[in-house]
Write an enzyme that holds these catalytic residues in place. Structure first.
Site, PDB file in Angstrom:
ATOM      1  N   ARG A 146       1.285  -4.876  -5.709  1.00  0.00           N
ATOM      2  CA  ARG A 146       1.235  -6.146  -4.988  1.00  0.00           C
ATOM      3  C   ARG A 146       1.620  -7.188  -6.036  1.00  0.00           C
ATOM      4  O   ARG A 146       1.092  -7.179  -7.142  1.00  0.00           O
ATOM      5  CB  ARG A 146      -0.160  -6.381  -4.412  1.00  0.00           C
ATOM      6  CG  ARG A 146      -0.505  -5.289  -3.395  1.00  0.00           C
ATOM      7  CD  ARG A 146      -1.539  -5.722  -2.376  1.00  0.00           C
ATOM      8  NE  ARG A 146      -1.335  -5.034  -1.120  1.00  0.00           N
ATOM      9  CZ  ARG A 146      -1.887  -3.845  -0.788  1.00  0.00           C
ATOM     10  NH1 ARG A 146      -2.666  -3.223  -1.646  1.00  0.00           N
ATOM     11  NH2 ARG A 146      -1.643  -3.297   0.381  1.00  0.00           N
TER      12      ARG A 146
ATOM     13  N   ARG B  20      -7.715  -1.416   8.503  1.00  0.00           N
ATOM     14  CA  ARG B  20      -8.320  -2.751   8.420  1.00  0.00           C
ATOM     15  C   ARG B  20      -7.989  -3.583   9.653  1.00  0.00           C
ATOM     16  O   ARG B  20      -8.803  -4.327  10.150  1.00  0.00           O
ATOM     17  CB  ARG B  20      -7.834  -3.473   7.158  1.00  0.00           C
ATOM     18  CG  ARG B  20      -8.958  -3.675   6.175  1.00  0.00           C
ATOM     19  CD  ARG B  20      -8.450  -4.293   4.909  1.00  0.00           C
ATOM     20  NE  ARG B  20      -7.339  -3.523   4.367  1.00  0.00           N
ATOM     21  CZ  ARG B  20      -6.595  -3.875   3.333  1.00  0.00           C
ATOM     22  NH1 ARG B  20      -6.822  -4.996   2.715  1.00  0.00           N
ATOM     23  NH2 ARG B  20      -5.619  -3.123   2.903  1.00  0.00           N
TER      24      ARG B  20
ATOM     25  N   THR C 149       3.560   3.074   5.794  1.00  0.00           N
ATOM     26  CA  THR C 149       2.163   2.644   5.896  1.00  0.00           C
ATOM     27  C   THR C 149       1.380   3.656   6.722  1.00  0.00           C
ATOM     28  O   THR C 149       1.879   4.148   7.736  1.00  0.00           O
ATOM     29  CB  THR C 149       2.023   1.234   6.521  1.00  0.00           C
ATOM     30  OG1 THR C 149       0.679   1.057   6.990  1.00  0.00           O
ATOM     31  CG2 THR C 149       2.953   1.016   7.704  1.00  0.00           C
TER      32      THR C 149
ATOM     33  N   ASP D  76       1.017   0.475  12.410  1.00  0.00           N
ATOM     34  CA  ASP D  76       0.892  -0.713  13.271  1.00  0.00           C
ATOM     35  C   ASP D  76       2.065  -1.673  13.093  1.00  0.00           C
ATOM     36  O   ASP D  76       1.885  -2.879  12.977  1.00  0.00           O
ATOM     37  CB  ASP D  76      -0.426  -1.444  12.969  1.00  0.00           C
ATOM     38  CG  ASP D  76      -0.557  -1.832  11.507  1.00  0.00           C
ATOM     39  OD1 ASP D  76       0.188  -1.287  10.682  1.00  0.00           O
ATOM     40  OD2 ASP D  76      -1.404  -2.685  11.197  1.00  0.00           O
TER      41      ASP D  76
ATOM     42  N   GLU E  17     -12.349   1.043   9.697  1.00  0.00           N
ATOM     43  CA  GLU E  17     -13.003   0.147   8.727  1.00  0.00           C
ATOM     44  C   GLU E  17     -12.948  -1.321   9.162  1.00  0.00           C
ATOM     45  O   GLU E  17     -13.827  -2.094   8.828  1.00  0.00           O
ATOM     46  CB  GLU E  17     -12.384   0.318   7.330  1.00  0.00           C
ATOM     47  CG  GLU E  17     -10.906  -0.050   7.269  1.00  0.00           C
ATOM     48  CD  GLU E  17     -10.315   0.073   5.861  1.00  0.00           C
ATOM     49  OE1 GLU E  17      -9.141   0.449   5.759  1.00  0.00           O
ATOM     50  OE2 GLU E  17     -11.029  -0.207   4.890  1.00  0.00           O
TER      51      GLU E  17
ATOM     52  N   ASP F 278       4.251  -4.529   6.509  1.00  0.00           N
ATOM     53  CA  ASP F 278       4.761  -5.804   7.035  1.00  0.00           C
ATOM     54  C   ASP F 278       4.730  -6.921   5.993  1.00  0.00           C
ATOM     55  O   ASP F 278       5.567  -7.816   6.016  1.00  0.00           O
ATOM     56  CB  ASP F 278       4.011  -6.202   8.306  1.00  0.00           C
ATOM     57  CG  ASP F 278       2.580  -6.569   8.024  1.00  0.00           C
ATOM     58  OD1 ASP F 278       1.907  -5.803   7.318  1.00  0.00           O
ATOM     59  OD2 ASP F 278       2.143  -7.634   8.485  1.00  0.00           O
TER      60      ASP F 278
ATOM     61  N   GLY G 258       0.835  -1.208   0.000  1.00  0.00           N
ATOM     62  CA  GLY G 258       0.000   0.000   0.000  1.00  0.00           C
ATOM     63  C   GLY G 258       0.866   1.253   0.000  1.00  0.00           C
ATOM     64  O   GLY G 258       1.878   1.298   0.684  1.00  0.00           O
TER      65      GLY G 258
ATOM     66  N   ASP H 146      -1.075   3.029   8.489  1.00  0.00           N
ATOM     67  CA  ASP H 146      -1.752   2.401   9.641  1.00  0.00           C
ATOM     68  C   ASP H 146      -0.978   2.459  10.961  1.00  0.00           C
ATOM     69  O   ASP H 146      -1.530   2.164  12.013  1.00  0.00           O
ATOM     70  CB  ASP H 146      -2.070   0.937   9.323  1.00  0.00           C
ATOM     71  CG  ASP H 146      -3.177   0.826   8.294  1.00  0.00           C
ATOM     72  OD1 ASP H 146      -3.965   1.781   8.192  1.00  0.00           O
ATOM     73  OD2 ASP H 146      -3.248  -0.193   7.592  1.00  0.00           O
TER      74      ASP H 146
HETATM   75  P1  ADP Z   1       2.197  -4.239   2.652  1.00  0.00           P
HETATM   76  O1  ADP Z   1       3.658  -4.264   2.418  1.00  0.00           O
HETATM   77  O2  ADP Z   1       1.621  -2.867   2.493  1.00  0.00           O
HETATM   78  O3  ADP Z   1       1.813  -4.923   3.939  1.00  0.00           O
HETATM   79  P2  ADP Z   1       1.255  -6.569   1.117  1.00  0.00           P
HETATM   80  O4  ADP Z   1       0.892  -7.373   2.308  1.00  0.00           O
HETATM   81  O5  ADP Z   1       0.298  -6.557  -0.028  1.00  0.00           O
HETATM   82  O6  ADP Z   1       1.494  -5.027   1.441  1.00  0.00           O
HETATM   83  O7  ADP Z   1       2.677  -7.099   0.590  1.00  0.00           O
HETATM   84  C1  ADP Z   1       3.308  -6.511  -0.528  1.00  0.00           C
HETATM   85  C2  ADP Z   1       3.977  -7.547  -1.374  1.00  0.00           C
HETATM   86  O8  ADP Z   1       4.984  -8.223  -0.618  1.00  0.00           O
HETATM   87  C3  ADP Z   1       3.084  -8.669  -1.869  1.00  0.00           C
HETATM   88  O9  ADP Z   1       2.326  -8.309  -2.983  1.00  0.00           O
HETATM   89  C4  ADP Z   1       4.138  -9.733  -2.235  1.00  0.00           C
HETATM   90  O10 ADP Z   1       4.731  -9.442  -3.459  1.00  0.00           O
HETATM   91  C5  ADP Z   1       5.157  -9.552  -1.113  1.00  0.00           C
HETATM   92  N1  ADP Z   1       4.922 -10.529  -0.022  1.00  0.00           N
HETATM   93  C6  ADP Z   1       4.105 -10.418   1.030  1.00  0.00           C
HETATM   94  N2  ADP Z   1       4.145 -11.508   1.826  1.00  0.00           N
HETATM   95  C7  ADP Z   1       5.022 -12.355   1.238  1.00  0.00           C
HETATM   96  C8  ADP Z   1       5.521 -13.661   1.536  1.00  0.00           C
HETATM   97  N3  ADP Z   1       5.096 -14.335   2.621  1.00  0.00           N
HETATM   98  N4  ADP Z   1       6.431 -14.209   0.699  1.00  0.00           N
HETATM   99  C9  ADP Z   1       6.862 -13.538  -0.379  1.00  0.00           C
HETATM  100  N5  ADP Z   1       6.429 -12.319  -0.729  1.00  0.00           N
HETATM  101  C10 ADP Z   1       5.525 -11.718   0.057  1.00  0.00           C
END
Ligand code: ADP
Length: 327
Positions: free
Chosen positions: A76, A176, A130, A134, A227, A107, A15, A132
């Site tokens: 993503r 969320r 982020t 958190d 939310e 995270d 995000g 959030d």
């Molecule tokens: P954020 O970083 O904002 O928490 P996401 O949870 O969507 O966003 O994670 C971003 C990207 O990180 C994912 O689209 C994926 O490419 C990668 N990612 C997340 N978790 C894993 C995982 N367990 N193994 C490999 N890549 C991951």
């Protein structure tokens, strides 16, 4: 494993949040200051896999500190969940001679980076971008301050119209899994009730407090809902309140994506600059696979795998403050 790093990559992932640009700028300029080559990776892990990578200079990051979003774009990336995807990413980095990467994200992005660095022995440094707020190991995440100020500005405006009409207004803000935006924007706008995922929402209590306020002729009531609140968001709250308080005028406003946009606040630009600078220093000093946070106004480094969501850490004292101040 320690080797002198001369070429680094930077990406934004997951995000987006206001202030990511300020962090990119700090990484690029600090890297260049120390004589490193800095490469920008487009659209997070997607750009790593697709080799969408370009060399950045000091001028590449001119005039971006004040802009929301991220000049490197974010995504993503499904393929990064698979070993094959991560291997393709590594091969691109290796061919380009990039020896370490800085990941600005949430995270989820850090989980991906931890997996990647374990498999391919490529140092990764995480910075929390982020809204959030958190993430473990830091008092600040890039974007939270801007998002919460945007929410406050919007809620203030809604309050003006509420005052004119004697209404109950339910405002849904982002979050969320975390209630920080709801809690901070709610306290800052004098909300009567704040509903957050970290606490079970007991509707009977909210109804009782509204009835009690009605008795005391306090007819304007603001409810801020995250939310991800367990009750199901603003419309669910409205439905139940309408049944129990049929005579009340109850309005809903979902603030939505405006909270992610806009020029980053001064605080977000400052923390992004500080974190970006220290991320480069970490790589140069051989402090690998760490998360760079700020705790009690000092830089704080924890292993990247510990930079997880810090669910359920909102203290009871905050809730008490909300109750007392909204009486
Ligand atoms: P954020 O970083 O904002 O928490 P996401 O949870 O969507 O966003 O994670 C971003 C990207 O990180 C994912 O689209 C994926 O490419 C990668 N990612 C997340 N978790 C894993 C995982 N367990 N193994 C490999 N890549 C991951």
């Amino acid at each position: 494993m320690e080797k002198k790093i001369t070429r680094v990559g930077v990406l934004t992932s997951g995000g987006d949040s206001p202030g990511m640009n300020a962090a990119i700028r700090a990484v690029v300029r600090t890297g260049i200051y120390y004589g490193l080559q800095v490469h920008g990776i487009m659209r997070g892990f997607q750009g790593l896999i697709e080799d969408d990578i370009y060399r950045m200079e000091s001028r590449s990051v001119a005039n971006i500190i004040q802009r929301g979003g991220t000049m490197l774009k974010t995504a993503r990336c499904k393929e990064f969940f698979d070993y094959e995807g991560r291997k393709a990413a590594y091969e691109n980095l290796k061919r380009r001679g990039i020896q370490g990467i800085i990941i600005i994200g949430g995270d989820g992005s850090f989980r991906g980076a931890v997996q990647f660095s374990k498999e391919f022995d490529l140092p990764c440094i995480g910075i929390a971008g982020t809204i959030d707020k958190d993430i473990n190991g830091t008092d600040f995440t890039i974007g939270f301050d801007t998002a919460v100020n945007t929410a406050v500005e919007a809620i203030d405006k809604i309050r003006d119209t509420m005052d004119a009409h004697e209404r109950i207004f339910i405002i849904e803000v982002m979050g969320r899994d975390a209630g920080y935006i709801a809690l901070h924007s709610g306290i800052a706008t004098g909300a009567e009730n704040i509903l957050i995922p970290e606490r079970k929402t007991i509707m009977e209590d909210i109804i009782a407090s509204l009835l009690e306020k009605e008795r005391r002729k306090k007819l304007v009531n603001l409810i801020v809902v995250a939310e991800g609140d367990d009750f199901g968001g603003a419309y669910e709250v409205q439905k139940v309140l309408k049944e129990k308080l049929p005579n009340a005028e109850i309005r809903v406003c979902i603030l939505g994506h405006i909270q992610r946009g806009g020029a980053p606040s001064c605080l977000d630009r400052i923390i992004a600059s500080r974190m970006g600078y220290h991320a480069i220093e970490s790589l140069m000093e051989g402090r690998y696979n760490v998360f760079v946070g700020i705790l009690n106004n000092k830089m704080n480094y924890i292993p990247l795998e510990d930079a997880v969501k810090n669910k359920g850490k909102i203290s009871e004292e905050w809730i008490k403050i909300v109750k007392i101040l909204a009486s």
